[in-house]
Motif scaffolding. Structure first.
Motif, PDB file in Angstrom:
ATOM      1  N   PRO A  39     135.476  67.664  65.673  1.00 49.51           N
ATOM      2  CA  PRO A  39     136.050  67.703  64.323  1.00 49.51           C
ATOM      3  C   PRO A  39     136.488  69.080  63.843  1.00 49.51           C
ATOM      4  O   PRO A  39     137.229  69.176  62.854  1.00 49.51           O
ATOM      5  CB  PRO A  39     134.930  67.135  63.443  1.00 49.51           C
ATOM      6  CG  PRO A  39     133.678  67.281  64.254  1.00 49.51           C
ATOM      7  CD  PRO A  39     134.092  67.162  65.681  1.00 49.51           C
ATOM      8  N   ASP A  40     136.051  70.138  64.507  1.00 47.03           N
ATOM      9  CA  ASP A  40     136.502  71.474  64.109  1.00 47.03           C
ATOM     10  C   ASP A  40     137.917  71.770  64.577  1.00 47.03           C
ATOM     11  O   ASP A  40     138.501  72.782  64.174  1.00 47.03           O
ATOM     12  CB  ASP A  40     135.562  72.542  64.675  1.00 47.03           C
ATOM     13  CG  ASP A  40     134.187  72.529  64.019  1.00 47.03           C
ATOM     14  OD1 ASP A  40     134.088  71.989  62.901  1.00 47.03           O
ATOM     15  OD2 ASP A  40     133.240  73.044  64.617  1.00 47.03           O
ATOM     16  N   TRP A  41     138.466  70.915  65.447  1.00 48.85           N
ATOM     17  CA  TRP A  41     139.780  71.150  66.031  1.00 48.85           C
ATOM     18  C   TRP A  41     140.790  70.112  65.579  1.00 48.85           C
ATOM     19  O   TRP A  41     140.467  68.938  65.402  1.00 48.85           O
ATOM     20  CB  TRP A  41     139.705  71.082  67.565  1.00 48.85           C
ATOM     21  CG  TRP A  41     139.027  72.235  68.223  1.00 48.85           C
ATOM     22  CD1 TRP A  41     138.773  73.460  67.690  1.00 48.85           C
ATOM     23  CD2 TRP A  41     138.525  72.257  69.563  1.00 48.85           C
ATOM     24  NE1 TRP A  41     138.136  74.246  68.615  1.00 48.85           N
ATOM     25  CE2 TRP A  41     137.972  73.551  69.765  1.00 48.85           C
ATOM     26  CE3 TRP A  41     138.487  71.328  70.600  1.00 48.85           C
ATOM     27  CZ2 TRP A  41     137.388  73.914  70.975  1.00 48.85           C
ATOM     28  CZ3 TRP A  41     137.906  71.688  71.792  1.00 48.85           C
ATOM     29  CH2 TRP A  41     137.370  72.975  71.987  1.00 48.85           C
ATOM     30  N   SER A  42     142.030  70.558  65.443  1.00 46.12           N
ATOM     31  CA  SER A  42     143.157  69.632  65.359  1.00 46.12           C
ATOM     32  C   SER A  42     143.586  69.303  66.780  1.00 46.12           C
ATOM     33  O   SER A  42     143.155  69.945  67.748  1.00 46.12           O
ATOM     34  CB  SER A  42     144.312  70.277  64.602  1.00 46.12           C
ATOM     35  OG  SER A  42     144.840  71.366  65.367  1.00 46.12           O
ATOM     36  N   LEU A  43     144.465  68.321  66.924  1.00 43.75           N
ATOM     37  CA  LEU A  43     144.975  67.979  68.243  1.00 43.75           C
ATOM     38  C   LEU A  43     145.697  69.180  68.859  1.00 43.75           C
ATOM     39  O   LEU A  43     145.549  69.468  70.053  1.00 43.75           O
ATOM     40  CB  LEU A  43     145.921  66.785  68.144  1.00 43.75           C
ATOM     41  CG  LEU A  43     146.528  66.265  69.445  1.00 43.75           C
ATOM     42  CD1 LEU A  43     145.447  65.912  70.464  1.00 43.75           C
ATOM     43  CD2 LEU A  43     147.411  65.048  69.169  1.00 43.75           C
ATOM     44  N   ARG A  44     146.450  69.901  68.061  1.00 39.23           N
ATOM     45  CA  ARG A  44     147.135  71.096  68.544  1.00 39.23           C
ATOM     46  C   ARG A  44     146.122  72.133  69.058  1.00 39.23           C
ATOM     47  O   ARG A  44     146.303  72.717  70.132  1.00 39.23           O
ATOM     48  CB  ARG A  44     147.977  71.705  67.419  1.00 39.23           C
ATOM     49  CG  ARG A  44     148.833  72.895  67.860  1.00 39.23           C
ATOM     50  CD  ARG A  44     149.424  73.595  66.637  1.00 39.23           C
ATOM     51  NE  ARG A  44     150.063  72.669  65.726  1.00 39.23           N
ATOM     52  CZ  ARG A  44     151.310  72.228  65.860  1.00 39.23           C
ATOM     53  NH1 ARG A  44     152.038  72.630  66.896  1.00 39.23           N
ATOM     54  NH2 ARG A  44     151.815  71.392  64.979  1.00 39.23           N
ATOM     55  N   GLU A  45     145.059  72.338  68.305  1.00 41.25           N
ATOM     56  CA  GLU A  45     144.041  73.326  68.695  1.00 41.25           C
ATOM     57  C   GLU A  45     143.300  72.891  69.959  1.00 41.25           C
ATOM     58  O   GLU A  45     142.913  73.725  70.778  1.00 41.25           O
ATOM     59  CB  GLU A  45     143.069  73.546  67.542  1.00 41.25           C
ATOM     60  CG  GLU A  45     143.678  74.295  66.367  1.00 41.25           C
ATOM     61  CD  GLU A  45     142.826  74.244  65.117  1.00 41.25           C
ATOM     62  OE1 GLU A  45     142.954  75.160  64.272  1.00 41.25           O
ATOM     63  OE2 GLU A  45     142.040  73.270  64.949  1.00 41.25           O
ATOM     64  N   LEU A  46     143.100  71.586  70.120  1.00 43.39           N
ATOM     65  CA  LEU A  46     142.486  71.076  71.340  1.00 43.39           C
ATOM     66  C   LEU A  46     143.338  71.426  72.558  1.00 43.39           C
ATOM     67  O   LEU A  46     142.829  71.905  73.576  1.00 43.39           O
ATOM     68  CB  LEU A  46     142.310  69.561  71.241  1.00 43.39           C
ATOM     69  CG  LEU A  46     141.867  68.843  72.527  1.00 43.39           C
ATOM     70  CD1 LEU A  46     140.450  69.235  72.904  1.00 43.39           C
ATOM     71  CD2 LEU A  46     141.978  67.333  72.374  1.00 43.39           C
ATOM     72  N   VAL A  47     144.642  71.196  72.462  1.00 43.95           N
ATOM     73  CA  VAL A  47     145.528  71.505  73.586  1.00 43.95           C
ATOM     74  C   VAL A  47     145.542  73.009  73.845  1.00 43.95           C
ATOM     75  O   VAL A  47     145.511  73.447  75.006  1.00 43.95           O
ATOM     76  CB  VAL A  47     146.949  70.973  73.317  1.00 43.95           C
ATOM     77  CG1 VAL A  47     147.868  71.318  74.486  1.00 43.95           C
ATOM     78  CG2 VAL A  47     146.922  69.470  73.101  1.00 43.95           C
ATOM     79  N   GLU A  48     145.577  73.805  72.803  1.00 49.03           N
ATOM     80  CA  GLU A  48     145.548  75.258  72.985  1.00 49.03           C
ATOM     81  C   GLU A  48     144.258  75.685  73.689  1.00 49.03           C
ATOM     82  O   GLU A  48     144.263  76.596  74.534  1.00 49.03           O
ATOM     83  CB  GLU A  48     145.676  75.975  71.640  1.00 49.03           C
ATOM     84  CG  GLU A  48     147.023  75.816  70.957  1.00 49.03           C
ATOM     85  CD  GLU A  48     148.127  76.633  71.616  1.00 49.03           C
ATOM     86  OE1 GLU A  48     147.875  77.289  72.658  1.00 49.03           O
ATOM     87  OE2 GLU A  48     149.255  76.616  71.097  1.00 49.03           O
ATOM     88  N   HIS A  49     143.163  75.032  73.353  1.00 48.95           N
ATOM     89  CA  HIS A  49     141.882  75.326  74.024  1.00 48.95           C
ATOM     90  C   HIS A  49     141.981  75.033  75.512  1.00 48.95           C
ATOM     91  O   HIS A  49     141.556  75.852  76.340  1.00 48.95           O
ATOM     92  CB  HIS A  49     140.769  74.494  73.393  1.00 48.95           C
ATOM     93  CG  HIS A  49     139.497  74.499  74.184  1.00 48.95           C
ATOM     94  ND1 HIS A  49     138.642  75.587  74.238  1.00 48.95           N
ATOM     95  CD2 HIS A  49     138.936  73.537  74.981  1.00 48.95           C
ATOM     96  CE1 HIS A  49     137.624  75.307  75.026  1.00 48.95           C
ATOM     97  NE2 HIS A  49     137.775  74.078  75.489  1.00 48.95           N
ATOM     98  N   VAL A  50     142.529  73.888  75.863  1.00 46.08           N
ATOM     99  CA  VAL A  50     142.637  73.533  77.272  1.00 46.08           C
ATOM    100  C   VAL A  50     143.565  74.505  78.003  1.00 46.08           C
ATOM    101  O   VAL A  50     143.313  74.883  79.161  1.00 46.08           O
ATOM    102  CB  VAL A  50     143.106  72.081  77.440  1.00 46.08           C
ATOM    103  CG1 VAL A  50     143.326  71.731  78.904  1.00 46.08           C
ATOM    104  CG2 VAL A  50     142.077  71.119  76.821  1.00 46.08           C
ATOM    105  N   ILE A  51     144.628  74.938  77.350  1.00 50.05           N
ATOM    106  CA  ILE A  51     145.506  75.949  77.944  1.00 50.05           C
ATOM    107  C   ILE A  51     144.711  77.213  78.271  1.00 50.05           C
ATOM    108  O   ILE A  51     144.802  77.777  79.370  1.00 50.05           O
ATOM    109  CB  ILE A  51     146.678  76.272  76.990  1.00 50.05           C
ATOM    110  CG1 ILE A  51     147.629  75.084  76.897  1.00 50.05           C
ATOM    111  CG2 ILE A  51     147.426  77.531  77.454  1.00 50.05           C
ATOM    112  CD1 ILE A  51     148.675  75.219  75.794  1.00 50.05           C
TER     113      ILE A  51
END
Length: 249
Positions: A39-51
Motif C-alpha cells: 500500500p505504500d506504492w502506486s503501480l508506477r512506483e512498483l514498476v520503478e522498484h522492479v527496474i
C-alpha cells in the motif's frame, strides 16, 4: 521437494514474470492506483522498484566476488517510457546473468543462510521477486492471476532457504509445520531456536498445516494474501507466528 529449474529456465522465468508485470501496467488505465499488497506504492512506483532491483542485481552479478554491493551506474540511457524502461532493465539483468553463468560468486544479502552466494542463487531469487511483484501489479490492475506452478513450487523452497534462513532465531516454542501443495509437493518444517529446517516426514503429527495450491502457499508466505486463502489446520497461532517471523519489509 520440487527440483529447481535449470539456470537457463530460471532466466526464461525471469523474463516471463517481468513481462507479466508489464502486461498489467499496459492494461491499467491509472498508473497512480495504489497496490493493495504494497500500500505504500502506486503501480508506477512498483514498476520503478522492479527496474531498480533488476539493475542492482545485474551490477552485483557483473561485479563478481565482493564483500559489499557495488554502485549502480546512472540509468540516464534507459528509455523514458515506463514499460520500455522496465524491459531494458530486465534485459540488463538477463545479460549479466547469462554472461556470468550459474556459478559465479557474488555479494548477496542472504549470507547468514545456507543458500549459496552466487549468480545461480541470484537468478533463482529474481524469479521469485519478479513473480511476486507481477502478482502485486495484477492485483493493482484488478486482474490477479495465480503464480505459475513451476515458479511457485520452487519459490516455496527458495523462500524457506532465504527468508527463513536469514530470519534469525525462532522466538517461540519448537513447532512442526506442514505445507502441502495440491500439485503433490510438501514441505515439513521443524522450527526451533536454531531456525527452520526441512525434514523428512517421519509420521509425527504437525502442530499446524497449510494446504492449498503452490501459488496460494507462496503468496501467503510472502504476505500477499490472507492466511485463510489456503486451508489452515491445527494451531493457528503457530501459523501466524510463522508468517510474521521473517522481516519482509
Amino acid at each position: 521437494m520440487p527440483q529447481t529449474p535449470s539456470f537457463e529456465d530460471l532466466l526464461t522465468l525471469i523474463e516471463d514474470r517481468s513481462a507479466a508485470l508489464r502486461g498489467s501496467v499496459a492494461g491499467s488505465p491509472d498508473l497512480d492506483v495504489r497496490v493493495p499488497s504494497c500500500p505504500d506504492w502506486s503501480l508506477r512506483e512498483l514498476v520503478e522498484h522492479v527496474i531498480q532491483v533488476h539493475r542492482f542485481w545485474a551490477a552485483v552479478v557483473a561485479a563478481g566476488p565482493s564483500e559489499k554491493p557495488p554502485a549502480v551506474a546512472a540509468d540516464d540511457a534507459l528509455p523514458v517510457d515506463l514499460s520500455a524502461r522496465s524491459a531494458a532493465a530486465t534485459e540488463e539483468l538477463i545479460a549479466a546473468l547469462r554472461a556470468a553463468g550459474p556459478a559465479v560468486d557474488c555479494w548477496t544479502w542472504w549470507g547468514d543462510s545456507d543458500v549459496p552466494e552466487n549468480s545461480g542463487s541470484v537468478a533463482r531469487h529474481q524469479v521469485q521477486e519478479a513473480a511476486v511483484h507481477a502478482f502485486d501489479a495484477q492485483l493493482a490492475a484488478g486482474t490477479p492471476l495465480p503464480v505459475p506452478a513451476v515458479v511457485a513450487l520452487d519459490g516455496i523452497t527458495e523462500f524457506i532457504g532465504v527468508s527463513h534462513g536469514t530470519a534469525g532465531s525462532w522466538p517461540h516454542g519448537p513447532a512442526r509445520i506442514g505445507l502441502y501443495a495440491t500439485e503433490g509437493e510438501s514441505w515439513i518444517l521443524d522450527i526451533t531456536e536454531s531456525g527452520s529446517h526441512v525434514v523428512t516426514d517421519d509420521g509425527r503429527a504437525a502442530d499446524a498445516t497449510l494446504r492449498g495450491s503452490a501459488s496460494e502457499l507462496l503468496l501467503t508466505l510472502h504476505g500477499r494474501v490472507p492466511l485463510d486463502t489456503a486451508r489452515a489446520e491445527g494451531d493457528r497461532t503457530t501459523l501466524e507466528n510463522l508468517l510474521n517471523w521473517p522481516d519482509l519489509s
